[in-house]
Design a protein around this motif. Sequence first.
Motif, mmCIF file in Angstrom:
data_model
loop_
_atom_site.group_PDB
_atom_site.id
_atom_site.type_symbol
_atom_site.label_atom_id
_atom_site.label_comp_id
_atom_site.label_asym_id
_atom_site.label_seq_id
_atom_site.Cartn_x
_atom_site.Cartn_y
_atom_site.Cartn_z
ATOM 1 N N VAL A 59 0.808 -1.229 0.000
ATOM 2 C CA VAL A 59 0.000 0.000 0.000
ATOM 3 C C VAL A 59 0.834 1.270 0.000
ATOM 4 O O VAL A 59 0.291 2.383 0.000
ATOM 5 N N GLU A 60 2.158 1.145 0.039
ATOM 6 C CA GLU A 60 3.003 2.332 0.026
ATOM 7 C C GLU A 60 2.829 3.157 -1.259
ATOM 8 O O GLU A 60 2.964 4.362 -1.262
ATOM 9 N N ASN A 61 2.546 2.446 -2.345
ATOM 10 C CA ASN A 61 2.394 3.133 -3.646
ATOM 11 C C ASN A 61 1.218 4.104 -3.560
ATOM 12 O O ASN A 61 0.082 3.703 -3.301
ATOM 13 N N SER A 118 2.836 1.394 11.554
ATOM 14 C CA SER A 118 2.216 2.561 10.868
ATOM 15 C C SER A 118 2.968 2.876 9.578
ATOM 16 O O SER A 118 4.166 2.603 9.465
ATOM 17 N N ILE A 119 2.238 3.438 8.609
ATOM 18 C CA ILE A 119 2.850 3.854 7.337
ATOM 19 C C ILE A 119 2.282 5.225 6.952
ATOM 20 O O ILE A 119 1.193 5.619 7.409
ATOM 21 N N GLU A 120 2.994 5.908 6.117
ATOM 22 C CA GLU A 120 2.521 7.207 5.604
ATOM 23 C C GLU A 120 2.180 7.050 4.130
ATOM 24 O O GLU A 120 2.974 6.516 3.360
ATOM 25 N N LYS A 121 0.957 7.450 3.788
ATOM 26 C CA LYS A 121 0.505 7.309 2.397
ATOM 27 C C LYS A 121 -0.245 8.583 2.007
ATOM 28 O O LYS A 121 -1.194 8.985 2.693
ATOM 29 N N ASN A 122 0.226 9.223 0.931
ATOM 30 C CA ASN A 122 -0.382 10.454 0.430
ATOM 31 C C ASN A 122 -0.477 11.524 1.508
ATOM 32 O O ASN A 122 -1.476 12.241 1.649
ATOM 33 N N GLY A 123 0.563 11.563 2.345
ATOM 34 C CA GLY A 123 0.611 12.589 3.371
ATOM 35 C C GLY A 123 -0.203 12.272 4.601
ATOM 36 O O GLY A 123 -0.242 13.086 5.535
#
Length: 386
Positions: A59-61, A118-123
């Motif tokens: 989902v990082e993309n 946790s991850i960061e996606k689209n800010g």
Amino acid sequence: MKLDQFLKARLKITLLISAISTFILAAFAGSIYYFYKEQILYEISDELKSIAFEVSKVVENPLRDFSIVKNVNIPDDTYLCVYNYDAKMVFYKHKLCEIKNFFSGFQVIGHDVVFGTSIEKNGNLYYIYVGKNLSRILASIDKLKLILIYVTFVISTIILVFSFLISKKILSPIKETVEKQERFTQNVSHDLRTPLTVISSNLYLIKQKKFQNIEKNIENIARTVEYMKSIVADLLFISQIGEKEKKPVNINELLKKQLHLLSPKIEEKNIGVIFKEEDQITIEANQADMEKLFSNLLENAIKYNCDNGEIIITIKKKQVSIKNTGKLIKKENLDKIFERFYREDEARTSEGSGLGLAIVKEIADFYKLKIKVKVEGVHNEFIIRF
């Protein structure tokens, strides 16, 4: 050793062996349980981490939404939940999560273990949680624990019974030694008490006779003292076996020499001697020890022989056989005749102290010679194997 003391000693040994073995078994079983449990939990944590990182990578993309997570392979007993920064669930698979506070790493919630990251996606920040229910696994681990407890109990019980049985074998030599020591004490006290009584009686008679016509009494005392000296000398000889100089000893020549020295006693009973010499035997030993061994055997063959009897000595195949006619040894006494102060007549009226064959056995044991006694036909036979 009394029976109750022997039994107490057996019980102590049994309990000691059982306690030590049970402790070792319990420690071993506990180690198996602990490492198995740790291994299972490690495998689960590794699995949850792997799934969480795989989801994060997918989902990082920024061009993909969370529906792509459906393609991630997640086992049926594992579930996945994704929360956004507003604590709203944006995706789940297999089960709804009950996360009240965001966290990273592992946490146990009820019967579930959950890994969070946790991850960061689209800010925006998103939280991924992968969980697994441990009820079935913990039940399996508990079952293993019960099996280990049962096996430990069964093996401990078997060891308890086996220890009690083997303790008898362990203590048998000690029991036998104590019993022999008791018999030795009783016999030696009897053998010394009798001559001391003789001496005491003759001294009393000497006093009563006012030291007149006491030659016979003095003779009795002298003879008794000599008998006591022979007992002490024999006991001293036993204590010194093997301590003297060793050199090659020719057994053939030694036997001929002993027969010559004992010839007056042999002639007195008109005993026929047959000497069969098929081999030569030489041993590294002390001359006095070997002389004592064979002189005692020959004296025994003469003492318990009958008038006009025979002695057959055979030397062959590294063994010496001495057969004699006369009083036959009872079969039930064959294992006892080498004991100190043992004599077949319980009244102990026969000539000798009962140390002759005990000395033979002590010498044979020291030089690692095998000695065997048997009764065949009209002969007692002593066999010494080199």
